[in-house]
Write a protein that holds these residues in place. Structure first.
Motif, PDB file in Angstrom:
ATOM      1  N   ILE A  55     -12.777  38.583 -35.220  1.00 23.72           N
ATOM      2  CA  ILE A  55     -11.696  39.315 -35.886  1.00 23.72           C
ATOM      3  C   ILE A  55     -12.011  39.430 -37.376  1.00 23.72           C
ATOM      4  O   ILE A  55     -12.029  40.524 -37.943  1.00 23.72           O
ATOM      5  CB  ILE A  55     -10.333  38.616 -35.653  1.00 23.72           C
ATOM      6  N   GLU A  56     -12.288  38.303 -38.004  1.00 21.23           N
ATOM      7  CA  GLU A  56     -12.669  38.321 -39.421  1.00 21.23           C
ATOM      8  C   GLU A  56     -14.130  38.791 -39.532  1.00 21.23           C
ATOM      9  O   GLU A  56     -14.897  38.631 -38.590  1.00 21.23           O
ATOM     10  CB  GLU A  56     -12.539  36.921 -40.022  1.00 21.23           C
ATOM     11  N   LYS A 102     -13.474  41.808 -29.803  1.00 22.14           N
ATOM     12  CA  LYS A 102     -13.943  40.425 -29.799  1.00 22.14           C
ATOM     13  C   LYS A 102     -13.870  39.905 -28.371  1.00 22.14           C
ATOM     14  O   LYS A 102     -12.796  39.969 -27.792  1.00 22.14           O
ATOM     15  CB  LYS A 102     -13.055  39.566 -30.702  1.00 22.14           C
ATOM     16  N   GLY A 106      -6.814  30.191 -43.292  1.00 21.70           N
ATOM     17  CA  GLY A 106      -6.781  29.244 -44.404  1.00 21.70           C
ATOM     18  C   GLY A 106      -7.659  29.677 -45.585  1.00 21.70           C
ATOM     19  O   GLY A 106      -7.210  29.630 -46.732  1.00 21.70           O
ATOM     20  N   PRO A 107      -8.898  30.110 -45.342  1.00 21.78           N
ATOM     21  CA  PRO A 107      -9.748  30.526 -46.465  1.00 21.78           C
ATOM     22  C   PRO A 107      -9.348  31.881 -47.053  1.00 21.78           C
ATOM     23  O   PRO A 107      -9.982  32.367 -47.995  1.00 21.78           O
ATOM     24  CB  PRO A 107     -11.156  30.613 -45.859  1.00 21.78           C
ATOM     25  N   GLN A 120      -3.267  41.194 -35.909  1.00 22.18           N
ATOM     26  CA  GLN A 120      -3.606  41.084 -37.326  1.00 22.18           C
ATOM     27  C   GLN A 120      -4.068  42.445 -37.827  1.00 22.18           C
ATOM     28  O   GLN A 120      -4.767  43.151 -37.107  1.00 22.18           O
ATOM     29  CB  GLN A 120      -4.768  40.109 -37.530  1.00 22.18           C
ATOM     30  N   ARG A 125     -15.615  28.408 -46.772  1.00 25.08           N
ATOM     31  CA  ARG A 125     -14.602  27.650 -46.016  1.00 25.08           C
ATOM     32  C   ARG A 125     -14.547  26.195 -46.471  1.00 25.08           C
ATOM     33  O   ARG A 125     -13.478  25.640 -46.682  1.00 25.08           O
ATOM     34  CB  ARG A 125     -14.915  27.696 -44.526  1.00 25.08           C
TER      35      ARG A 125
END
Ligand code: XMP
Length: 523
Positions: A520-521, A515, A403-404, A444, A307
Motif C-alpha cells: 500500500i505504501e 497488493k 507511524g512513520p 486509505q 522507520r
C-alpha cells in the motif's frame, strides 16, 4: 452482570478470528485460546460452549494439534468445524479417511435430519428424493473426511463428496460440521451458529457495548486507585478510543501525550487535540518535536532507516515527557485483540509485533504497568465502542495512518520543503475524496511525493517540477488490497487542483497496483 461466554480453541485455521467475531456479533462474548490450553484455564473461563476451529493439519500428522481430551467430559456443548470435526471423529472412536483429493470452495449441502442445529432453517426447494432438505451452498476447505461417525453420533447432512458433512450426538451436545459456517459464502451459516449459541449452549445475548463500557470503567477505576495514567495519542482510532475510555473511568488522573514528529498530515495535531479537549475536556500535553525528528531524518533515504529513526526518537520524546508526570503508575495502550492472539497463538510469537515491546524500556524505567482496555476487542468493535462513547465519526472512521507518517510517502529525502508540498497535495486528495462521498468505501487514500522531476508547461513557460502519485486502495484488513476504482471525474479534479494549487508540482499520476505484489505504501 454475568456474561455468557463461548470459547474457541484455535488449531491454526485462517478463520479462527472470524469464528469469535461471528459469536460476538450475536452479543455473546467469545475468546480464542490456543488448542493446548490447560483444562484449568478452560474451566476458569467458564464457557457455555466450545468451538473447535479448523486447521491446516491432518489428524494423521505426527504433530497434529490435539487438545486436552478432558474437554469432552466437561458436560459443555462442543461444535467442531472442519479439522475440529475430524478431531472429534478421530478422538471419540469414529474413522477419518485420509484425503485422496482436497475439497475447496463451494459445495451443496443437504440437511438430512431435523437436528436442533438446523432448527428454523426452511427447506429449500427442490426437495431431494431421499427426503433431504435440499441444497444450501456451503464453504468447504478440507482434505480428510469422516468415513464413520463415532458411537452415539449420527450423520445429519451430506454433500456429494462427503457422506457425513455434519454429525451430532444430541445426548452429549456434541456437533460437528465439515464446512465453515463462519464465512459469508456459507448460506445459513449465521443461522447454524445462532442455533448452537442460543438453543444448544443456551447463551443469552448479554455482551453489549454498554455492558463492556461499564465493566471496563469499574475495572480501570479499581486497578488505578489514586495513581495517574499516561497515554500516548496519535490521532488514530485505537489510541483515541483508549484515552476516552480511560478518561471516562478516572477523569483528570489521565494525562495524554501527543508528540508532533514533524511528519504528520496538515493540521493533524491540532484537530485531534481540539477534539479531545473540546468534547472530552482531557488533559493533553502536546510536544512539538518536529525539528528533532527532521534533523535525525536529514539525508536518510532508506525506508527502514526512516522507520527506525522515527520509532526510536518517538520513544525518547515520549519518555522525557512522561517522566515529568508525577505519581504515574500506568501506561494506557490501544492494543487490540488480534495483536494479543498473534502473540499468544500456538504458531508462536509473530515477528510483526508489538508496539509495547517498544515501550518496554519506559515501563521498566518508570515502573509503570500496562493498561490495555481494548485488548479483548476487534477493530470494528473498537469503532462501535467509540460511537457508544460519543466520539465523532471523523475520528472513528479515519483511514489508518502509518507511524512513520509522511516520511515514508516522501520518497527519498525528507525535508521540510518536500513535506510542505506533500501535505498540500494530501489535503486535496482527501478533500476531493470526501466531497465525492468515497471516503468510507476506501481503506486509505493519500499522496506520495516522487523523487523525480518532469517537464511541463504552464502559461508560456517551461517548468521542471515534482510529480505527485495518488494512491487509493480498498481493503478489509490491509493485508491484501486493490486499487480503488475512483471515477475519472474525481481523479481529474484531484489532478487539476494539485497542479494549480500546489506550487512545485506539474504532474499527477494514479497508482493502479494491487497488493500483492505491490504494497500500500510506496516505501
Ligand atoms: P503496506 O505498505 O505494508 O501497508 O502494504 C499495510 C498497512 O500498514 C501500514 N503501514 C505501517 N503502519 N508503521 C505503521 O504503523 C509502519 O511502519 C507501516 N508501514 C505500513 C500502511 O499504512 C497500511 O495501512
Amino acid at each position: 452482570m454475568q456474561v455468557d461466554r463461548i470459547l474457541v480453541l484455535d488449531f491454526g485455521s485462517q478463520y479462527t478470528q472470524l469464528i469469535a467475531r461471528r459469536v460476538r456479533e450475536n452479543n455473546v462474548y467469545s475468546e480464542i485460546f490456543p488448542f493446548n490450553a490447560p483444562l484449568e484455564k478452560i474451566r476458569d473461563f467458564n464457557p457455555k460452549g466450545i468451538i473447535l476451529s479448523g486447521s491446516p493439519s491432518s489428524v494423521y500428522d505426527k504433530k497434529a494439534p490435539i487438545p486436552d481430551l478432558k474437554i469432552f467430559e466437561l458436560g459443555i456443548p462442543i461444535l467442531g468445524l472442519c479439522y475440529g470435526m475430524q478431531l472429534m471423529a478421530h478422538l471419540l472412536g469414529g474413522k477419518v479417511a485420509k484425503a485422496q483429493k482436497r475439497e475447496y470452495g463451494r459445495s451443496e449441502l443437504f440437511m438430512d435430519d431435523d437436528s436442533d442445529l438446523f432448527e428454523g432453517i426452511p427447506p429449500h426447494p427442490p426437495l431431494t428424493k431421499g427426503g433431504s432438505r435440499g441444497g444450501a451452498i456451503v464453504w468447504m476447505s478440507h482434505g480428510d473426511r469422516i468415513e464413520k461417525s463415532p458411537e452415539g453420533f449420527k450423520s445429519i447432512a451430506h454433500t456429494e463428496n462427503s457422506p457425513i458433512a455434519a454429525m451430532s450426538d444430541k445426548g452429549r451436545h456434541f456437533y460437528a460440521l465439515q464446512f465453515h459456517p463462519e464465512v459469508v459464502h456459507t448460506e445459513k451459516g449465521k443461522e447454524i451458529l445462532r442455533n448452537f449459541i442460543f438453543n444448544i449452549c443456551r447463551c443469552g445475548p448479554t455482551w453489549t457495548m454498554e455492558s463492556f463500557i461499564e465493566t471496563e470503567k469499574e475495572r480501570i477505576k479499581e486497578l488505578v486507585g489514586n495513581q495517574r495514567v499516561v497515554c500516548g495519542i496519535s490521532g488514530g482510532v485505537d489510541s483515541s478510543v483508549t484515552a476516552v475510555l480511560v478518561h471516562e473511568a478516572i477523569g483528570d488522573r489521565l494525562t495524554c501525550i501527543f508528540v508532533d514528529n514533524g511528519v504528520l498530515r496538515e493540521g493533524e495535531a491540532k484537530k485531534v487535540e481540539s477534539m479531545l479537549r473540546k468534547n472530552f475536556h482531557m488533559k493533553i500535553r502536546c510536544v512539538d518535536a518536529s525539528e528533532r525528528f527532521l534533523k535525525k531524518l536529514k539525508d536518510v533515504k532508506d525506508p527502514e532507516k526512516k522507520r527506525k529513526i522515527i520509532g526510536n526518537e518517538f520513544i525518547r520524546v515520549f519518555e522525557e515527557e512522561a517522566m515529568k508526570i508525577k505519581n504515574a503508575g500506568f501506561l494506557a495502550q490501544g492494543t487490540l485483540y488480534p495483536d494479543v492472539i498473534e502473540s499468544t497463538s500456538f504458531k508462536g510469537p509473530s515477528a510483526t509485533i508489538k508496539s509495547h515491546h517498544n515501550v518496554g524500556g519506559l515501563l521498566k524505567k518508570m515502573k509503570l504497568k500496562l493498561i490495555e482496555p481494548l485488548r479483548e476487542l476487534f477493530k470494528d468493535e473498537v469503532r462501535v465502542l467509540g460511537h457508544a462513547l460519543g466520539m465523532p465519526d471523523e475520528i472513528i472512521n479515519r483511514h489508518p495512518f502509518p507511524g512513520p507518517g509522511l516520511a515514508i510517502r516522501c520518497i527519498s529525502d525528507v525535508t521540510k520543503e518536500r513535506l510542505d508540498i506533500l501535505r498540500k497535495a494530501d489535503v486535496i486528495v482527501l478533500d476531493e475524496i470526501k466531497k465525492a462521498g468515497l471516503y468510507n468505501q476506501i481503506w486509505q487514500a493519500f499522496a506520495v511525493l516522487l523523487p523525480v522531476k518532469s517537464v511541463g508547461v504552464m502559461g508560456d513557460e517551461r517548468t521542471y517540477d515534482n510529480v505527485i502519485a495518488v494512491r487509493a486502495v480498498t481493503s478489509v484488513d490491509g493485508m491484501t488490497a486493490d486499487w480503488a476504482q475512483i471515477p475519472y471525474e474525481v481523479l481529474g479534479r484531484i489532478s487539476n487542483r494539485i497542479i494549480n494549487e500546489v506550487k512545485g508540482v506539474n504532474r499527477v499520476v494514479y497508482d493502479i497496483s494491487s497488493k500483492p505484489p505491490s504494497t500500500i505504501e510506496w516505501e
